[in-house]
Write an enzyme that holds these catalytic residues in place. Structure first.
Site, PDB file in Angstrom:
ATOM      1  N   GLY A  70       0.844  -1.183   0.000  1.00 45.80           N
ATOM      2  CA  GLY A  70       0.000   0.000   0.000  1.00 45.80           C
ATOM      3  C   GLY A  70       0.884   1.239   0.000  1.00 45.80           C
ATOM      4  O   GLY A  70       2.071   1.162   0.320  1.00 45.80           O
ATOM      5  N   GLY A 119       0.172  -5.426   0.356  1.00 44.96           N
ATOM      6  CA  GLY A 119      -1.025  -5.154  -0.430  1.00 44.96           C
ATOM      7  C   GLY A 119      -1.024  -5.849  -1.788  1.00 44.96           C
ATOM      8  O   GLY A 119      -2.094  -6.143  -2.340  1.00 44.96           O
ATOM      9  N   GLU A 142       5.451  -6.394   6.691  1.00 46.95           N
ATOM     10  CA  GLU A 142       4.922  -5.260   7.471  1.00 46.95           C
ATOM     11  C   GLU A 142       5.597  -5.076   8.823  1.00 46.95           C
ATOM     12  O   GLU A 142       5.614  -3.969   9.368  1.00 46.95           O
ATOM     13  CB  GLU A 142       3.416  -5.400   7.664  1.00 46.95           C
ATOM     14  N   ASP A 150      -1.670  -7.656   7.093  1.00 44.76           N
ATOM     15  CA  ASP A 150      -3.113  -7.417   6.926  1.00 44.76           C
ATOM     16  C   ASP A 150      -3.570  -7.923   5.551  1.00 44.76           C
ATOM     17  O   ASP A 150      -3.164  -9.001   5.154  1.00 44.76           O
ATOM     18  CB  ASP A 150      -3.452  -5.937   7.170  1.00 44.76           C
TER      19      ASP A 150
HETATM   20  C1  QUE Z   1       7.721  -3.223   4.515  1.00 41.10           C
HETATM   21  C2  QUE Z   1       6.506  -2.931   3.951  1.00 41.10           C
HETATM   22  C3  QUE Z   1       6.404  -2.074   2.842  1.00 41.10           C
HETATM   23  C4  QUE Z   1       7.580  -1.519   2.326  1.00 41.10           C
HETATM   24  C5  QUE Z   1       8.810  -1.829   2.888  1.00 41.10           C
HETATM   25  C6  QUE Z   1       8.865  -2.684   3.976  1.00 41.10           C
HETATM   26  C7  QUE Z   1       5.149  -1.728   2.243  1.00 41.10           C
HETATM   27  C8  QUE Z   1       5.163  -0.805   1.158  1.00 41.10           C
HETATM   28  C9  QUE Z   1       6.377  -0.277   0.691  1.00 41.10           C
HETATM   29  C10 QUE Z   1       6.480   0.701  -0.357  1.00 41.10           C
HETATM   30  C11 QUE Z   1       7.397   0.547  -1.387  1.00 41.10           C
HETATM   31  C12 QUE Z   1       7.524   1.518  -2.364  1.00 41.10           C
HETATM   32  C13 QUE Z   1       6.763   2.668  -2.313  1.00 41.10           C
HETATM   33  C14 QUE Z   1       5.843   2.820  -1.262  1.00 41.10           C
HETATM   34  C15 QUE Z   1       5.713   1.850  -0.309  1.00 41.10           C
HETATM   35  O1  QUE Z   1       7.537  -0.668   1.254  1.00 41.10           O
HETATM   36  O2  QUE Z   1       4.070  -2.226   2.657  1.00 41.10           O
HETATM   37  O3  QUE Z   1       5.103   3.955  -1.239  1.00 41.10           O
HETATM   38  O4  QUE Z   1       6.886   3.641  -3.253  1.00 41.10           O
HETATM   39  O5  QUE Z   1       3.999  -0.442   0.587  1.00 41.10           O
HETATM   40  O6  QUE Z   1      10.067  -2.992   4.531  1.00 41.10           O
HETATM   41  O7  QUE Z   1       5.378  -3.463   4.477  1.00 41.10           O
END
Ligand code: QUE
Length: 365
Positions: A70, A119, A142, A150
């Site tokens: 997400g 997600g 997460e 989730d």
């Molecule tokens: C753990 C996570 C997430 C993560 C890194 C983690 C996650 C997630 C993102 C993410 C990656 C690139 C993006 C962004 C979010 O990284 O859930 O906005 O541009 O969405 O170590 O759970």
């Protein structure tokens, strides 16, 4: 502005069409923002009710990622600004989308090339045809950002080989295509080089009068056979008994100690050990409790309980600090609320599971 979700209706003979959604936010590794979720939900609903749509295909324009999760940066910003309504809306609509996918009545194909995390697993898990490729990397990471698994994780992770769901949640370990097939998180392995061929074969298939699931089954089987020599080695399969033993302990504290005591040697296990050591202890405790509490919940009930937990975790636990440390400031030094799981007091944990609403916002689904 470039659209972050591309929509197409591919002709498939006799006025039939295949609905194609292509996630197109490559710079964000297709991390789902509110607008992407809304577009997906809207379009999948329209296609479900259209007689000429025979199947739906979800893919990505990025060779790196199907979907990295997400848009947790945006969720953090909303939380920091005290915009509780935006946080609620994000998780509510994300879980509604996941629920729709799980119950989709038409053949739904998810092409999980590259990174499929959090997600992204939520989008993939409910699809009938869950394709992984030579570059697939799946994880529920997460714990690293102070959240917990989730997107129906508390329903899904029970359905994996014994102990593995909890292990994934506590360590954020990475699964490759062979692991994904072994666990059932995916059910087709096809080399990504065949992507265009798969789409073309679906368009050229004879849908008229045929069972649409059988048509998709046949096309994917053809390319799965051509890809057979390529399946990588499964670490999860190799370590299955070890993982089951590590998770079979009298308490979460004992499980965390067992993970911490893993010896040097196997790189995959050392990475999992590192994930457990550096993740949020509060997230570990939330995951542990939620997995146990959700054991007998239906998919819908699990999502309801996750909505409570996600909103509370974002507003009152380690989430904002975790996202700050890993994705905003990138200092990779989160200051977690607790040093280890033994210091967490039961009452604070309990409060995260308490619903802030009279009526759960997902009740309208
Ligand atoms: C753990 C996570 C997430 C993560 C890194 C983690 C996650 C997630 C993102 C993410 C990656 C690139 C993006 C962004 C979010 O990284 O859930 O906005 O541009 O969405 O170590 O759970």
């Amino acid at each position: 502005m470039v659209a972050d979700v591309l929509l197409a209706e591919l002709p498939a003979g006799n006025n039939n069409k295949i609905g194609l959604v292509t996630l197109n936010a490559p710079a964000a590794l297709n991390a789902l923002n509110q607008s992407m979720i809304d577009q997906l939900f809207h379009q999948l609903n329209l296609w479900r009710d259209r007689r000429d749509i025979v199947a739906v295909f979800m893919a990505s324009s990025s060779s790196k990622a199907f979907c990295a999760g997400g848009d947790v940066r945006a969720v953090r910003e909303a939380a920091v600004a005290g915009n509780l309504a935006a946080v609620e809306q994000f998780f509510t609509s994300e879980y509604q989308l996941d629920y729709l996918i799980h119950r989709y009545p038409k053949p739904l194909i998810c092409w999980g090339n590259g990174i499929v995390m959090g997600g992204g697993i939520g989008l993939m898990a409910g699809a009938m045809f869950r394709v992984v490729t030579d570059t697939s990397m799946l994880a529920m990471p997460e714990v690293a950002i102070g959240l917990y698994p989730d997107v129906a994780g508390s329903w899904l992770l029970h359905r994996l080989p014994v102990g593995l769901g909890l292990f994934m949640g506590l360590t954020g370990c990475r699964l490759n295509a062979a692991d994904a097939i072994y666990t059932g998180l995916a059910n087709r392995f096809i080399d990504h080089a065949f992507y265009d061929n798969v789409i073309e074969s679906l368009q050229q298939a004879d849908w008229q009068g045929a069972n649409h699931h059988e048509v998709v089954y046949g096309v994917l089987a053809t390319y799965q056979e051509k890809s057979a020599g390529w399946l990588p080695y499964s670490k999860v399969r190799e370590h299955r008994d070890l993982i089951a033993g590590l998770m079979d302990q009298p308490s979460l504290g004992a499980i965390m100690s067992a993970l911490d005591d893993l010896p040097d040697g196997d790189e995959w296990l050392m990475a999992a050990r590192k994930g457990a050591r550096s993740g949020s202890p509060l997230s570990a405790a939330i995951s542990y409790r939620q997995l146990h509490q959700a054991r007998h919940l239906s998919l819908k009930e699990a999502l309801h309980s996750e909505l409570v937990l996600s909103v509370n975790t974002v507003m009152h636990a380690d989430f904002c600090e975790g996202v700050r440390a890993l994705l905003v400031d990138k200092d990779h030094k989160p200051q977690w609320r607790y040093k280890n799981v033994d210091q967490i007091d039961e009452q604070s944990l309990e409060e995260l599971f308490r619903s802030p609403w009279k009526e759960n916002p997902l009740n309208k689904m």
